[in-house]
Design a protein around this motif. Structure first.
Motif, PDB file in Angstrom:
ATOM      1  N   MET A   6       8.743   2.706 -17.667  1.00 57.54           N
ATOM      2  CA  MET A   6       7.985   3.669 -16.768  1.00 57.54           C
ATOM      3  C   MET A   6       6.829   4.316 -17.528  1.00 57.54           C
ATOM      4  SD  MET A   6       9.882   6.059 -14.237  1.00 57.54           S
ATOM      5  CE  MET A   6       9.454   8.085 -14.354  1.00 57.54           C
ATOM      6  N   ALA A   7       5.811   4.345 -16.719  1.00 58.50           N
ATOM      7  CA  ALA A   7       4.806   5.055 -17.103  1.00 58.50           C
ATOM      8  C   ALA A   7       4.948   6.806 -17.525  1.00 58.50           C
ATOM      9  CB  ALA A   7       3.453   4.757 -16.490  1.00 58.50           C
ATOM     10  N   GLU A   8       4.197   7.353 -18.479  1.00 55.58           N
ATOM     11  CA  GLU A   8       4.380   8.771 -18.699  1.00 55.58           C
ATOM     12  C   GLU A   8       2.992   9.208 -18.186  1.00 55.58           C
ATOM     13  OE1 GLU A   8       5.463   9.598 -22.549  1.00 55.58           O
ATOM     14  OE2 GLU A   8       7.215   8.049 -22.737  1.00 55.58           O
ATOM     15  N   TYR A   9       2.392   8.822 -17.327  1.00 51.85           N
ATOM     16  CA  TYR A   9       1.148   9.344 -17.094  1.00 51.85           C
ATOM     17  C   TYR A   9       0.843   8.764 -15.638  1.00 51.85           C
ATOM     18  CZ  TYR A   9      -0.196   4.557 -18.483  1.00 51.85           C
ATOM     19  OH  TYR A   9      -0.290   3.258 -18.605  1.00 51.85           O
ATOM     20  N   TRP A  10       0.057   9.300 -14.842  1.00 53.27           N
ATOM     21  CA  TRP A  10      -0.233   8.977 -13.414  1.00 53.27           C
ATOM     22  C   TRP A  10      -1.945   8.300 -13.585  1.00 53.27           C
ATOM     23  CZ3 TRP A  10       2.189   7.707  -9.134  1.00 53.27           C
ATOM     24  CH2 TRP A  10       1.769   7.503  -7.919  1.00 53.27           C
ATOM     25  N   THR A  11      -2.177   7.256 -13.261  1.00 51.63           N
ATOM     26  CA  THR A  11      -3.397   6.563 -13.355  1.00 51.63           C
ATOM     27  C   THR A  11      -3.862   6.085 -11.666  1.00 51.63           C
ATOM     28  OG1 THR A  11      -3.153   5.755 -15.459  1.00 51.63           O
ATOM     29  CG2 THR A  11      -4.926   4.996 -14.218  1.00 51.63           C
ATOM     30  N   SER A  12      -4.904   6.588 -11.314  1.00 50.36           N
ATOM     31  CA  SER A  12      -5.319   6.281  -9.907  1.00 50.36           C
ATOM     32  C   SER A  12      -6.933   5.953 -10.070  1.00 50.36           C
ATOM     33  CB  SER A  12      -4.883   7.156  -8.622  1.00 50.36           C
ATOM     34  OG  SER A  12      -5.680   8.161  -8.817  1.00 50.36           O
ATOM     35  N   ARG A  13      -7.082   4.965  -9.182  1.00 52.20           N
ATOM     36  CA  ARG A  13      -8.534   4.796  -9.036  1.00 52.20           C
ATOM     37  C   ARG A  13      -9.038   4.708  -7.452  1.00 52.20           C
ATOM     38  NH1 ARG A  13      -8.720  -0.377 -13.470  1.00 52.20           N
ATOM     39  NH2 ARG A  13      -7.914   0.833 -15.048  1.00 52.20           N
ATOM     40  N   HIS A  14     -10.394   4.574  -7.478  1.00 46.10           N
ATOM     41  CA  HIS A  14     -11.013   4.549  -6.114  1.00 46.10           C
ATOM     42  C   HIS A  14     -12.212   3.796  -6.152  1.00 46.10           C
ATOM     43  CE1 HIS A  14     -13.137   8.113  -7.468  1.00 46.10           C
ATOM     44  NE2 HIS A  14     -13.857   7.965  -6.370  1.00 46.10           N
ATOM     45  N   PHE A  15     -12.616   3.435  -5.043  1.00 46.43           N
ATOM     46  CA  PHE A  15     -13.945   3.064  -4.548  1.00 46.43           C
ATOM     47  C   PHE A  15     -14.376   3.216  -3.252  1.00 46.43           C
ATOM     48  CE2 PHE A  15     -11.661  -0.780  -3.825  1.00 46.43           C
ATOM     49  CZ  PHE A  15     -11.992  -1.140  -2.514  1.00 46.43           C
ATOM     50  N   SER A  16     -15.603   3.583  -2.932  1.00 52.08           N
ATOM     51  CA  SER A  16     -16.080   3.851  -1.553  1.00 52.08           C
ATOM     52  C   SER A  16     -17.084   2.645  -1.341  1.00 52.08           C
ATOM     53  CB  SER A  16     -16.909   5.048  -1.684  1.00 52.08           C
ATOM     54  OG  SER A  16     -15.861   6.024  -1.700  1.00 52.08           O
ATOM     55  N   LEU A  17     -17.351   2.198  -0.019  1.00 52.01           N
ATOM     56  CA  LEU A  17     -18.211   1.305   0.508  1.00 52.01           C
ATOM     57  C   LEU A  17     -18.746   1.960   1.790  1.00 52.01           C
ATOM     58  CD1 LEU A  17     -16.025  -1.996   0.399  1.00 52.01           C
ATOM     59  CD2 LEU A  17     -17.974  -1.327  -1.270  1.00 52.01           C
ATOM     60  N   SER A  18     -20.000   1.455   1.917  1.00 47.03           N
ATOM     61  CA  SER A  18     -20.512   1.693   3.302  1.00 47.03           C
ATOM     62  C   SER A  18     -21.624   0.460   3.452  1.00 47.03           C
ATOM     63  CB  SER A  18     -21.309   3.106   3.548  1.00 47.03           C
ATOM     64  OG  SER A  18     -22.380   2.986   2.329  1.00 47.03           O
ATOM     65  N   ASP A  65      -0.596  -1.299 -11.711  1.00 49.23           N
ATOM     66  CA  ASP A  65       0.745  -1.315 -12.331  1.00 49.23           C
ATOM     67  C   ASP A  65       0.228  -0.936 -13.889  1.00 49.23           C
ATOM     68  OD1 ASP A  65       2.269  -2.321 -10.185  1.00 49.23           O
ATOM     69  OD2 ASP A  65       1.984  -4.244 -10.281  1.00 49.23           O
ATOM     70  N   ASP A  66       1.550  -0.636 -14.412  1.00 49.25           N
ATOM     71  CA  ASP A  66       1.119  -0.464 -15.814  1.00 49.25           C
ATOM     72  C   ASP A  66       0.550  -1.490 -16.577  1.00 49.25           C
ATOM     73  OD1 ASP A  66       2.827   2.037 -15.462  1.00 49.25           O
ATOM     74  OD2 ASP A  66       4.383   1.127 -16.134  1.00 49.25           O
ATOM     75  N   ASP A  67       0.676  -2.701 -16.136  1.00 48.49           N
ATOM     76  CA  ASP A  67       0.090  -3.806 -16.871  1.00 48.49           C
ATOM     77  C   ASP A  67      -1.230  -3.971 -16.701  1.00 48.49           C
ATOM     78  OD1 ASP A  67       2.686  -4.663 -17.727  1.00 48.49           O
ATOM     79  OD2 ASP A  67       2.889  -6.350 -16.269  1.00 48.49           O
ATOM     80  N   ASP A  68      -1.747  -3.226 -15.321  1.00 49.33           N
ATOM     81  CA  ASP A  68      -3.268  -3.497 -15.008  1.00 49.33           C
ATOM     82  C   ASP A  68      -3.825  -1.958 -15.493  1.00 49.33           C
ATOM     83  OD1 ASP A  68      -2.968  -5.962 -13.887  1.00 49.33           O
ATOM     84  OD2 ASP A  68      -2.318  -5.135 -12.116  1.00 49.33           O
TER      85      ASP A  68
END
Length: 88
Positions: free
Chosen positions: A1-13, A69-72
């Motif tokens: 289990m990861a000990e951190y929170w990773t999130s990503r984002h992108f926007s399109l128009s 996922d942790d692997d990514d």
């Protein structure tokens, strides 16, 4: 289990002068981008859709938030085309 929170984002128009009000086109591009990045349904956190009102009608924008996922988590997305919203 990861000990951190990773999130990503992108926007399109869509480009302002080329179908900015075409929501179905934007949603197809969104689906292509999600598939191209390989975002799994379990990684998806949120998808937002909003519009700005312009003299030519609505200008739709969508933003995707996901947590790989942790692997990514260290995956390099530098090769991804940078989405940009062009303004006059």
């Amino acid at each position: 289990m990861a000990e951190y929170w990773t999130s990503r984002h992108f926007s399109l128009s869509n480009p302002r002068d080329d179908g900015s009000s075409d929501l179905p086109r934007l949603l197809r591009r969104l689906a292509d981008r999600v598939e191209g990045i390989g975002i799994a349904p379990t990684e998806l956190l949120d998808v937002t859709i909003s519009q700005d009102t312009t003299e030519d009608g609505p200008w739709w924008t969508t933003t995707v938030y996901w947590s790989p996922d942790d692997d990514d988590a260290g995956e390099d997305l530098d090769g991804m085309e940078e989405p940009r919203r062009q303004r006059d």
